[in-house]
Design an enzyme around this catalytic site. Structure first.
Site, PDB file in Angstrom:
ATOM      1  N   HIS A  54       0.852  -1.184   0.000  1.00  0.00           N
ATOM      2  CA  HIS A  54       0.000   0.000   0.000  1.00  0.00           C
ATOM      3  C   HIS A  54       0.894   1.241   0.000  1.00  0.00           C
ATOM      4  O   HIS A  54       2.021   1.206   0.497  1.00  0.00           O
ATOM      5  CB  HIS A  54      -0.895   0.011   1.227  1.00  0.00           C
ATOM      6  CG  HIS A  54      -1.946  -1.054   1.211  1.00  0.00           C
ATOM      7  ND1 HIS A  54      -3.048  -1.004   2.028  1.00  0.00           N
ATOM      8  CD2 HIS A  54      -2.073  -2.194   0.484  1.00  0.00           C
ATOM      9  CE1 HIS A  54      -3.811  -2.067   1.808  1.00  0.00           C
ATOM     10  NE2 HIS A  54      -3.232  -2.806   0.878  1.00  0.00           N
ATOM     11  N   GLU A  56       0.925   3.853   1.780  1.00  0.00           N
ATOM     12  CA  GLU A  56       1.381   4.248   3.110  1.00  0.00           C
ATOM     13  C   GLU A  56       2.537   3.376   3.583  1.00  0.00           C
ATOM     14  O   GLU A  56       3.493   3.883   4.192  1.00  0.00           O
ATOM     15  CB  GLU A  56       0.226   4.152   4.121  1.00  0.00           C
ATOM     16  CG  GLU A  56      -0.939   5.059   3.824  1.00  0.00           C
ATOM     17  CD  GLU A  56      -1.998   4.432   2.920  1.00  0.00           C
ATOM     18  OE1 GLU A  56      -3.122   4.959   2.901  1.00  0.00           O
ATOM     19  OE2 GLU A  56      -1.714   3.421   2.227  1.00  0.00           O
ATOM     20  N   CYS A  87      -2.679  -0.113   7.438  1.00  0.00           N
ATOM     21  CA  CYS A  87      -1.875   1.106   7.329  1.00  0.00           C
ATOM     22  C   CYS A  87      -2.095   2.029   8.522  1.00  0.00           C
ATOM     23  O   CYS A  87      -1.149   2.629   9.038  1.00  0.00           O
ATOM     24  CB  CYS A  87      -2.194   1.823   6.016  1.00  0.00           C
ATOM     25  SG  CYS A  87      -1.680   0.890   4.555  1.00  0.00           S
TER      26      CYS A  87
END
Length: 174
Positions: A54, A56, A87
């Site tokens: 992801h 993040e 996240c």
């Protein structure tokens, strides 16, 4: 500097992801009005998408390689999509004091998680959430992604249906 400026930097990361047929999520980590880490979603295209890379997480990994000492309480993270639970947990553990996001993730967003019910490692963290900064710009990227039949990641999901049902920000009329 203003939130819109840094969200604009995150949107550039999301546009980069979209240009590579990835889920259009971008992220920047800011300290004292300076971007010190960036990330865009990878691993969402192809036959076996992963749920690890992801935007993040990519930015947090980049932050961990930062050569200077970074005081977490001076950090802000800007995300084009509300961080998921994974996240958000990583953001809490890193001690980042503020999350600014553009588009709400009605399917998997983690920022509404009641932290007071979590174990002390997470519960005792203080974090500020600022939603919907440059929401329309992010919505446009997600609508473009979900409208492309070649993009299969989360195709037909609650998030895809919710996103595609919204009137595009650039549409005219009532």
């Amino acid at each position: 500097m203003e939130n819109a400026y840094f969200m604009g930097q995150a949107l550039v990361q999301a546009e980069n992801a979209l240009a590579h047929n990835e889920f259009p999520v971008g992220c920047v980590i800011v300290q004292h009005d300076r971007v010190i880490a960036t990330g865009s979603r990878t691993g969402s295209s192809g036959p076996l998408p992963n749920e690890i890379d992801h935007a993040e997480m990519v930015a947090l990994r980049q932050l961990s390689l930062h050569s200077e000492t970074v005081a977490p309480e001076t950090l802000r993270i800007f995300c084009t999509l509300e961080p998921c639970l994974m996240c958000f947990g990583a953001i809490l553990l890193n001690g980042i004091y503020e999350v600014v996001y553009a588009y709400e993730d009605i399917m998997g967003g983690g920022t509404a998680c009641p932290t007071d019910t979590l174990p002390p490692l997470y519960r005792d963290r203080t974090i500020r959430i600022v939603p919907h900064v440059e929401r329309e710009a992010s919505l446009n990227l997600f609508q473009a992604y979900f409208a492309n039949p070649d993009n299969r990641y989360w195709h037909g999901s609650l998030l895809a249906r919710y996103t595609l049902a919204q009137k595009p920000a650039s549409a005219d009329g009532p």
